[in-house]
Motif scaffolding. Structure first.
Motif, PDB file in Angstrom:
ATOM      1  N   HIS A   1      64.677 -69.188  33.880  1.00 20.57           N
ATOM      2  CA  HIS A   1      64.654 -69.769  35.222  1.00 20.57           C
ATOM      3  C   HIS A   1      65.104 -68.779  36.294  1.00 20.57           C
ATOM      4  O   HIS A   1      65.852 -69.115  37.208  1.00 20.57           O
ATOM      5  CB  HIS A   1      65.523 -71.030  35.272  1.00 20.57           C
ATOM      6  CG  HIS A   1      65.004 -72.139  34.423  1.00 20.57           C
ATOM      7  ND1 HIS A   1      63.822 -72.799  34.704  1.00 20.57           N
ATOM      8  CD2 HIS A   1      65.493 -72.703  33.294  1.00 20.57           C
ATOM      9  CE1 HIS A   1      63.614 -73.724  33.781  1.00 20.57           C
ATOM     10  NE2 HIS A   1      64.586 -73.675  32.920  1.00 20.57           N
ATOM     11  N   ARG A   2      64.623 -67.559  36.178  1.00 19.48           N
ATOM     12  CA  ARG A   2      65.019 -66.539  37.161  1.00 19.48           C
ATOM     13  C   ARG A   2      64.578 -66.933  38.566  1.00 19.48           C
ATOM     14  O   ARG A   2      65.314 -66.745  39.544  1.00 19.48           O
ATOM     15  CB  ARG A   2      64.432 -65.187  36.764  1.00 19.48           C
ATOM     16  CG  ARG A   2      65.050 -64.585  35.497  1.00 19.48           C
ATOM     17  CD  ARG A   2      64.521 -63.178  35.256  1.00 19.48           C
ATOM     18  NE  ARG A   2      65.156 -62.564  34.095  1.00 19.48           N
ATOM     19  CZ  ARG A   2      64.664 -62.617  32.867  1.00 19.48           C
ATOM     20  NH1 ARG A   2      63.538 -63.283  32.636  1.00 19.48           N
ATOM     21  NH2 ARG A   2      65.284 -62.025  31.854  1.00 19.48           N
ATOM     22  N   ALA A   3      63.359 -67.492  38.683  1.00 25.98           N
ATOM     23  CA  ALA A   3      62.867 -67.880  40.001  1.00 25.98           C
ATOM     24  C   ALA A   3      63.715 -69.000  40.591  1.00 25.98           C
ATOM     25  O   ALA A   3      64.039 -68.984  41.786  1.00 25.98           O
ATOM     26  CB  ALA A   3      61.403 -68.312  39.914  1.00 25.98           C
ATOM     27  N   ALA A   4      64.091 -69.973  39.757  1.00 27.49           N
ATOM     28  CA  ALA A   4      64.914 -71.082  40.239  1.00 27.49           C
ATOM     29  C   ALA A   4      66.278 -70.600  40.690  1.00 27.49           C
ATOM     30  O   ALA A   4      66.846 -71.115  41.670  1.00 27.49           O
ATOM     31  CB  ALA A   4      65.061 -72.131  39.131  1.00 27.49           C
ATOM     32  N   LEU A   5      66.834 -69.601  40.016  1.00 30.78           N
ATOM     33  CA  LEU A   5      68.144 -69.073  40.389  1.00 30.78           C
ATOM     34  C   LEU A   5      68.056 -68.174  41.617  1.00 30.78           C
ATOM     35  O   LEU A   5      69.009 -68.079  42.389  1.00 30.78           O
ATOM     36  CB  LEU A   5      68.758 -68.316  39.211  1.00 30.78           C
ATOM     37  CG  LEU A   5      69.116 -69.168  37.986  1.00 30.78           C
ATOM     38  CD1 LEU A   5      69.649 -68.284  36.867  1.00 30.78           C
ATOM     39  CD2 LEU A   5      70.119 -70.251  38.335  1.00 30.78           C
ATOM     40  N   ARG A   6      66.908 -67.504  41.797  1.00 31.62           N
ATOM     41  CA  ARG A   6      66.745 -66.656  42.987  1.00 31.62           C
ATOM     42  C   ARG A   6      66.607 -67.501  44.251  1.00 31.62           C
ATOM     43  O   ARG A   6      67.059 -67.101  45.321  1.00 31.62           O
ATOM     44  CB  ARG A   6      65.517 -65.752  42.832  1.00 31.62           C
ATOM     45  CG  ARG A   6      65.730 -64.517  41.991  1.00 31.62           C
ATOM     46  CD  ARG A   6      64.616 -63.506  42.210  1.00 31.62           C
ATOM     47  NE  ARG A   6      63.303 -64.067  41.907  1.00 31.62           N
ATOM     48  CZ  ARG A   6      62.717 -64.014  40.711  1.00 31.62           C
ATOM     49  NH1 ARG A   6      63.340 -63.425  39.704  1.00 31.62           N
ATOM     50  NH2 ARG A   6      61.523 -64.520  40.527  1.00 31.62           N
ATOM     51  N   ASP A   7      65.971 -68.657  44.117  1.00 27.65           N
ATOM     52  CA  ASP A   7      65.745 -69.512  45.284  1.00 27.65           C
ATOM     53  C   ASP A   7      66.372 -70.878  45.014  1.00 27.65           C
ATOM     54  O   ASP A   7      65.697 -71.855  44.719  1.00 27.65           O
ATOM     55  CB  ASP A   7      64.250 -69.654  45.553  1.00 27.65           C
ATOM     56  CG  ASP A   7      63.962 -70.290  46.916  1.00 27.65           C
ATOM     57  OD1 ASP A   7      64.917 -70.785  47.551  1.00 27.65           O
ATOM     58  OD2 ASP A   7      62.788 -70.297  47.328  1.00 27.65           O
ATOM     59  N   LEU A   8      67.693 -70.922  45.123  1.00 30.16           N
ATOM     60  CA  LEU A   8      68.417 -72.155  44.820  1.00 30.16           C
ATOM     61  C   LEU A   8      68.113 -73.245  45.840  1.00 30.16           C
ATOM     62  O   LEU A   8      68.153 -74.437  45.508  1.00 30.16           O
ATOM     63  CB  LEU A   8      69.918 -71.873  44.766  1.00 30.16           C
ATOM     64  CG  LEU A   8      70.370 -71.048  43.560  1.00 30.16           C
ATOM     65  CD1 LEU A   8      71.813 -70.586  43.730  1.00 30.16           C
ATOM     66  CD2 LEU A   8      70.215 -71.839  42.270  1.00 30.16           C
ATOM     67  N   ALA A   9      67.791 -72.857  47.053  1.00 35.01           N
ATOM     68  CA  ALA A   9      67.437 -73.865  48.064  1.00 35.01           C
ATOM     69  C   ALA A   9      66.172 -74.607  47.656  1.00 35.01           C
ATOM     70  O   ALA A   9      66.075 -75.832  47.823  1.00 35.01           O
ATOM     71  CB  ALA A   9      67.261 -73.206  49.423  1.00 35.01           C
ATOM     72  N   ALA A  10      65.212 -73.893  47.092  1.00 35.19           N
ATOM     73  CA  ALA A  10      63.994 -74.539  46.606  1.00 35.19           C
ATOM     74  C   ALA A  10      64.300 -75.423  45.403  1.00 35.19           C
ATOM     75  O   ALA A  10      63.763 -76.526  45.272  1.00 35.19           O
ATOM     76  CB  ALA A  10      62.941 -73.487  46.249  1.00 35.19           C
ATOM     77  N   SER A  11      65.170 -74.961  44.519  1.00 40.90           N
ATOM     78  CA  SER A  11      65.561 -75.770  43.367  1.00 40.90           C
ATOM     79  C   SER A  11      66.219 -77.067  43.797  1.00 40.90           C
ATOM     80  O   SER A  11      66.041 -78.124  43.177  1.00 40.90           O
ATOM     81  CB  SER A  11      66.507 -74.976  42.460  1.00 40.90           C
ATOM     82  OG  SER A  11      65.892 -73.795  41.983  1.00 40.90           O
ATOM     83  N   ALA A  12      66.979 -76.991  44.899  1.00 44.04           N
ATOM     84  CA  ALA A  12      67.699 -78.170  45.386  1.00 44.04           C
ATOM     85  C   ALA A  12      66.767 -79.246  45.921  1.00 44.04           C
ATOM     86  O   ALA A  12      67.191 -80.388  46.109  1.00 44.04           O
ATOM     87  CB  ALA A  12      68.702 -77.764  46.462  1.00 44.04           C
ATOM     88  N   ARG A  13      65.497 -78.900  46.140  1.00 47.70           N
ATOM     89  CA  ARG A  13      64.545 -79.930  46.532  1.00 47.70           C
ATOM     90  C   ARG A  13      64.108 -80.780  45.347  1.00 47.70           C
ATOM     91  O   ARG A  13      63.519 -81.848  45.521  1.00 47.70           O
ATOM     92  CB  ARG A  13      63.320 -79.273  47.193  1.00 47.70           C
ATOM     93  CG  ARG A  13      63.631 -78.664  48.559  1.00 47.70           C
ATOM     94  CD  ARG A  13      62.360 -78.360  49.333  1.00 47.70           C
ATOM     95  NE  ARG A  13      61.657 -77.206  48.784  1.00 47.70           N
ATOM     96  CZ  ARG A  13      61.869 -75.950  49.205  1.00 47.70           C
ATOM     97  NH1 ARG A  13      62.769 -75.706  50.152  1.00 47.70           N
ATOM     98  NH2 ARG A  13      61.189 -74.962  48.684  1.00 47.70           N
ATOM     99  N   ILE A  14      64.404 -80.303  44.138  1.00 46.65           N
ATOM    100  CA  ILE A  14      64.028 -81.025  42.920  1.00 46.65           C
ATOM    101  C   ILE A  14      65.254 -81.594  42.220  1.00 46.65           C
ATOM    102  O   ILE A  14      65.253 -82.750  41.792  1.00 46.65           O
ATOM    103  CB  ILE A  14      63.262 -80.089  41.956  1.00 46.65           C
ATOM    104  CG1 ILE A  14      62.036 -79.504  42.634  1.00 46.65           C
ATOM    105  CG2 ILE A  14      62.881 -80.825  40.672  1.00 46.65           C
ATOM    106  CD1 ILE A  14      61.386 -78.381  41.855  1.00 46.65           C
ATOM    107  N   VAL A  15      66.316 -80.781  42.114  1.00 42.81           N
ATOM    108  CA  VAL A  15      67.485 -81.170  41.327  1.00 42.81           C
ATOM    109  C   VAL A  15      68.723 -81.222  42.217  1.00 42.81           C
ATOM    110  O   VAL A  15      68.741 -80.671  43.325  1.00 42.81           O
ATOM    111  CB  VAL A  15      67.719 -80.201  40.153  1.00 42.81           C
ATOM    112  CG1 VAL A  15      66.507 -80.170  39.234  1.00 42.81           C
ATOM    113  CG2 VAL A  15      68.042 -78.788  40.640  1.00 42.81           C
TER     114      VAL A  15
END
Length: 352
Positions: free
Chosen positions: A241-255
């Motif tokens: 999940h390198r992409a999810a960790l690089r863009d945590l703001a985007a991840s926060a739209r899901i989780v």
């Protein structure tokens, strides 16, 4: 004793005024400033993992959440097992009626040979008996080998409800969908069944004592796409999940939270001692995500070098000190096999 073994780790500082329940997303339990204590597969340091006695012991020791891994039988019933292959935690390999069911499957990118829960009906799974995963380390737990059955998720949710009533306090569950892609390939759909079960139990709501966890973002998006309103957390292993960790703001739209391997929060040094924080916690908090690392175990075999006691791998070491070091790094909770050590770690100034 070497200098590294006698080194002290910092005690956890007093929690700031931020309340997990009031300000962090997902309305995590408990409704205090205390970090969340998650019982990893129940009190799995003392009872075979994912059994009703393991869950009950953890709750009575003081856990806020029970971490329950979920997989599915051939006839579509959800059961509590860490992985879909059964030989590590049940007596299936010794059952002559299942000798011909040993198979080779690719699961999560790895070839695995064994007996798979999705090849058995619920009745066949229920006829198996649970065994201890780490018999060389958890000698007391081995005494329960052959005595306990694999529980259904419905039974676990019923136990959660009864224990919350008996204990007079909230008790939550972290439900992790195991190998969802593999199960879909086998013609099974654990996601729909899980959402149905939560709704039937009155737990499909934002303030329910439930978090759904997966290491697959698409699975979590599907849970939300089915209209399920419970908090969602992404489980993160080292190197994934390198992409999810690089863009945590985007991840926060899901989780609403991350559940990272603890090495991503405070890695081990080459000499086996505990290293400095990485900054993941602060970055996740800035994106509005809570962080609950896994997994803390009390046996010497799993501890940083400086926190071990003696040379016996099965001896319990200074696990509460390891947890405190992560609390000092700002984590919002922690996941442990040894609930009692977690309780001690949350009490500033006390030691195990």
């Amino acid at each position: 004793m070497s200098a590294t073994r006698s080194a002290a780790l910092p005690s956890a500082p007093p929690r700031e005024t931020r309340s997990l329940t009031e300000e962090a997303p997902g309305r995590l339990l408990p409704a205090t400033d205390a970090p969340v204590l998650v019982a990893h597969r129940g009190a799995s340091g003392y009872r075979p993992e994912h059994t009703l006695p393991a869950y009950e012991l953890a709750a009575r020791m003081g856990a806020d959440y029970l971490s329950v891994d979920v997989t599915v039988t051939r006839d579509g019933q959800l059961v509590a097992r860490h992985e879909c292959e059964l030989s590590a935690t049940t007596d299936v390999a010794s059952r002559p009626e299942h000798a011909g069911r040993r198979a080779l499957h690719k699961v999560d990118g790895y070839l695995v040979r064994g007996w798979f829960v999705e090849h058995l009906t619920l009745e066949q799974v229920r006829a198996l008996r649970v065994v201890e995963r780490y018999p060389h380390l958890r000698h007391g737990s081995v005494a329960y080998n052959g005595l306990l059955a694999v529980p259904t998720l419905g039974e676990v949710l019923g136990l959660r409800r009864r224990l919350a009533d008996q204990l007079g306090r909230p008790l939550g569950v972290l439900l992790q969908l195991r190998s969802p892609g593999h199960l879909v390939e086998q013609g099974l759909d654990p996601v729909c069944r899980l959402v149905e079960l939560l709704r039937a139990d009155g737990l499909d709501r934002p303030d329910a004592p439930v978090v759904v966890v997966s290491d697959d973002l698409r699975t979590l998006e599907r849970v939300r796409g089915l209209g399920c309103r419970v908090p969602l957390h992404l489980r993160v292993q080292v190197g994934e999940h390198r992409a999810a960790l690089r863009d945590l703001a985007a991840s926060a739209r899901i989780v609403t939270g991350l559940q990272p391997d603890k090495q991503l929060v405070r890695p081990r040094r080459l000499d086996g001692t505990l290293g400095a924080p990485t900054g993941l916690v602060q970055d996740a908090h800035a994106a509005g995500l809570v962080v609950i690392p896994w997994v803390f175990r009390a046996e010497n075999a799993f501890l940083p070098e400086e926190l071990r006691r003696g040379e016996d791998d099965s001896r319990l070491g200074r696990a509460a000190d390891e947890i405190r070091a992560f609390l000092a790094a700002g984590v919002d909770g922690f996941c442990t096999d040894h609930t009692d050590r977690g309780v001690l770690a949350r009490r500033a100034g006390e030691f195990d």
